[in-house]
Write an enzyme that holds these catalytic residues in place. Structure first.
Site, PDB file in Angstrom:
ATOM      1  N   SER A   1     -10.979 -31.224  -6.717  1.00 15.33           N
ATOM      2  CA  SER A   1     -10.785 -31.814  -7.993  1.00 15.33           C
ATOM      3  C   SER A   1     -11.688 -31.036  -8.865  1.00 15.33           C
ATOM      4  O   SER A   1     -12.768 -30.977  -9.158  1.00 15.33           O
ATOM      5  CB  SER A   1     -11.235 -33.266  -8.043  1.00 15.33           C
ATOM      6  OG  SER A   1     -11.120 -33.911  -9.259  1.00 15.33           O
TER       7      SER A   1
ATOM      8  N   ASP B   1     -14.652 -24.179   8.445  1.00 13.40           N
ATOM      9  CA  ASP B   1     -15.594 -22.787   8.329  1.00 13.40           C
ATOM     10  C   ASP B   1     -16.774 -23.060   8.944  1.00 13.40           C
ATOM     11  O   ASP B   1     -17.657 -21.953   9.212  1.00 13.40           O
ATOM     12  CB  ASP B   1     -15.785 -22.682   6.827  1.00 13.40           C
ATOM     13  CG  ASP B   1     -14.527 -22.074   5.968  1.00 13.40           C
ATOM     14  OD1 ASP B   1     -13.332 -21.800   6.716  1.00 13.40           O
ATOM     15  OD2 ASP B   1     -14.853 -21.977   4.796  1.00 13.40           O
TER      16      ASP B   1
ATOM     17  N   ARG C   1      -1.700  -1.500  22.382  1.00 11.18           N
ATOM     18  CA  ARG C   1      -1.727  -1.496  20.862  1.00 11.18           C
ATOM     19  C   ARG C   1      -3.179  -1.943  20.483  1.00 11.18           C
ATOM     20  O   ARG C   1      -4.025  -2.514  21.022  1.00 11.18           O
ATOM     21  CB  ARG C   1      -0.902  -2.649  20.314  1.00 11.18           C
ATOM     22  CG  ARG C   1       0.466  -1.722  20.139  1.00 11.18           C
ATOM     23  CD  ARG C   1       1.513  -2.612  19.388  1.00 11.18           C
ATOM     24  NE  ARG C   1       2.711  -1.943  19.033  1.00 11.18           N
ATOM     25  CZ  ARG C   1       4.009  -2.784  19.145  1.00 11.18           C
ATOM     26  NH1 ARG C   1       3.949  -3.874  19.623  1.00 11.18           N
ATOM     27  NH2 ARG C   1       5.009  -1.977  18.844  1.00 11.18           N
TER      28      ARG C   1
HETATM   29  O1  F6P Z   1     -12.850 -23.971   3.341  1.00 18.20           O
HETATM   30  C1  F6P Z   1     -11.900 -23.948   4.256  1.00 18.20           C
HETATM   31  C2  F6P Z   1     -10.808 -23.152   4.217  1.00 18.20           C
HETATM   32  O2  F6P Z   1     -10.050 -23.286   5.092  1.00 18.20           O
HETATM   33  C3  F6P Z   1     -11.290 -21.585   3.969  1.00 18.20           C
HETATM   34  O3  F6P Z   1     -11.553 -20.980   5.441  1.00 18.20           O
HETATM   35  C4  F6P Z   1     -10.037 -20.889   3.445  1.00 18.20           C
HETATM   36  O4  F6P Z   1     -10.483 -19.628   2.650  1.00 18.20           O
HETATM   37  C5  F6P Z   1      -9.556 -22.152   2.381  1.00 18.20           C
HETATM   38  O5  F6P Z   1      -9.854 -23.192   2.796  1.00 18.20           O
HETATM   39  C6  F6P Z   1      -8.283 -21.949   1.931  1.00 18.20           C
HETATM   40  O6  F6P Z   1      -8.008 -22.951   1.091  1.00 18.20           O
HETATM   41  P1  F6P Z   1      -6.468 -23.426   0.566  1.00 18.20           P
HETATM   42  O7  F6P Z   1      -5.749 -24.255   1.604  1.00 18.20           O
HETATM   43  O8  F6P Z   1      -6.760 -24.045  -0.609  1.00 18.20           O
HETATM   44  O9  F6P Z   1      -5.740 -22.251   0.420  1.00 18.20           O
END
Ligand code: F6P
Length: 321
Positions: free
Chosen positions: A76, A130, A165
Site C-alpha cells: 500500500s 526472499d 545444453r
Molecule cells: O518480495 C518477494 C518477491 O517475490 C520478490 O522476489 C520479487 O522481486 C517480487 O516479490 C515480485 O513482486 P510482484 O509480485 O509485485 O511482481
C-alpha cells in the site's frame, strides 16, 4: 460476561506459501486465549478502508495446506503517508483492537514500526520467499519456494543433460541472492549469480568452453536482482559460442502448498506472536535463530541488511567442480 479483548491480523507484501497456516495458527491460538480476531483484507489497505472479517475457528479450517493468503495481500502506497496511517489507526481504535499482528517482509515491518510509534501495539511474523528479513534465519514461504524451485530444476537438468545444453535459470530475489544460493547448492548448479557478489561472465564463458569435453551440460542460476536470464544467456552465447536456453521461473515460485517446515514455523511463530501481544510487548518480530524461536526489535531489523552466507556460496561452486 464482559466484551472479549480483540486483536487484528493482516498479511502484507508479496504472498508467501504458509501465510494461510499463520492465519490459522494466530486465529486458533488467540481464540484459545479468549481473544477475538479481526482479519484485515489486502494488508494495510484493509486497515485504511476498514475492510475486515471476524475470523472464527471454522473460517480458518481447511487452509493449512493452501498457498497464498485468504486475507489477500498488497503493497500500500497510501499507508506510507501520515494520512493513510491516521485512517488505519482511527479504524483500529474504532474497532477496539488492542494489538495487531503483521505478517510480511521488511517493507511491511517498516509500516508496523510506524504504527507502534503512534501508539499501536504491534508484532510481526516474517513471511517472504526472499528470506531477506534480518533477525531470523527463515521467513515463512522460503522453504516452500526452495522446494518448488528444486523440483523444476530437476526437470530442467533432465533436458539439459539430454541435449548437452547450457541453461540459465532466473529465480526471484529482488535485492537478495539468498534464494539463488540455497537453490544453487540444493540443485548442484554450476554457477550462481547474485547481486551481493561480483561475477565475471567472460571467465564463466571461458570455463564452460574448456569444460565442455568433460561436463556435458551447464546449469547457471541467476537471481533476478543480479541480471536477467536473457542478458546472461546472450553474453555466454557470444563469448562461449554455444547455444544457451533460458527459463524465468517467476511467480510459480510463490505458489503451492506449504512445506512441512513452513507449516511448523507458522504454528510456532503464530503462537509466539499472540503470546507477545498478551504479554504487552510491541514493536518486535518473531523469528527463528539457530533453531530457537526468538524475538527482535523492528528498529534492529530495519537497520540491518541480511547478508548471504558466503561460505555456502563458495561451497556450492566447490561442489560443482
Ligand atoms: O518480495 C518477494 C518477491 O517475490 C520478490 O522476489 C520479487 O522481486 C517480487 O516479490 C515480485 O513482486 P510482484 O509480485 O509485485 O511482481
Amino acid at each position: 460476561m464482559g466484551e472479549k479483548r480483540r486483536i487484528g491480523l493482516l498479511t502484507s507484501g508479496g504472498d508467501a506459501s504458509g501465510m494461510n497456516a499463520v492465519i490459522r495458527a494466530v486465529t486458533r491460538y488467540a481464540i484459545y486465549n479468549n481473544l477475538e480476531v479481526y482479519g484485515f483484507c489486502e494488508g494495510f489497505k484493509g486497515l485504511i478502508n476498514n475492510d475486515f472479517k471476524v475470523l472464527d475457528l471454522n473460517s480458518v479450517g481447511g487452509i493449512i495446506d493452501r498457498g497464498g493468503t485468504i486475507l489477500y495481500s498488497a503493497r500500500s502506497e497510501k499507508f506510507k503517508c501520515r494520512e493513510g496511517q491516521k485512517a488505519a489507526i482511527d479504524n483500529l481504535k474504532k474497532n477496539k483492537i488492542e494489538g495487531l499482528v503483521v505478517v510480511g517482509g521488511t517493507g511491511s515491518f517498516r509500516g508496523a514500526h510506524e504504527l507502534h510509534k503512534q501508539g499501536i501495539q504491534v508484532v510481526g511474523i516474517p513471511a517472504t520467499i526472499d528470506n531477506d528479513v534480518a533477525g531470523t534465519d527463515y521467513s515463512i514461504g522460503f522453504d516452500t519456494a526452495l522446494n518448488v524451485i528444486i523440483d523444476i530444476m530437476s526437470k530442467i537438468r533432465d533436458t539439459a543433460s539430454s541435449h548437452e545444453r547450457i541453461f540459465v535459470v532466473e529465480v526471484m530475489g529482488r535485492d537478495s541472492g539468498i534464494i539463488a544460493v540455497n537453490t544453487g547448492i540444493a540443485c548442484g548448479a554450476d554457477y550462481i549469480l547474485i547481486p551481493e557478489i561480483k561475477f565475471d561472465l567472460a571467465k564463466i564463458a571461458n570455463e564452460i568452453k574448456h569444460h565442455r569435453e568433460g561436463k556435458r551440460h551447464t546449469l547457471i542460476i541467476v537471481a533476478e536482482g543480479a541480471a536477467s536470464a536473457s542478458d546472461v544467456a546472450s553474453s555466454i552465447k557470444l563469448l562461449a559460442g554455444h547455444e544457451v536456453r533460458i527459463s524465468v521461473l517467476g511467480h510459480i515460485q510463490r505458489g503451492g502448498s506449504p512445506s512441512a517446515m513452513d507449516r511448523m514455523l507458522a504454528a510456532e511463530f503464530g503462537k509466539r506472536a499472540v503470546d507477545l501481544l498478551l504479554e504487552g510487548e510491541s514493536d518486535c518480530m518473531v523469528g527463528i535463530r539457530s533453531m530457537k524461536i526468538e524475538t527482535s526489535k523492528f528498529e534492529d531489523i530495519l537497520e540491518t541488511k541480511k547478508t548471504i552466507d558466503e561460505d555456502l556460496y563458495r561451497l556450492a561452486h566447490i561442489l560443482a567442480l
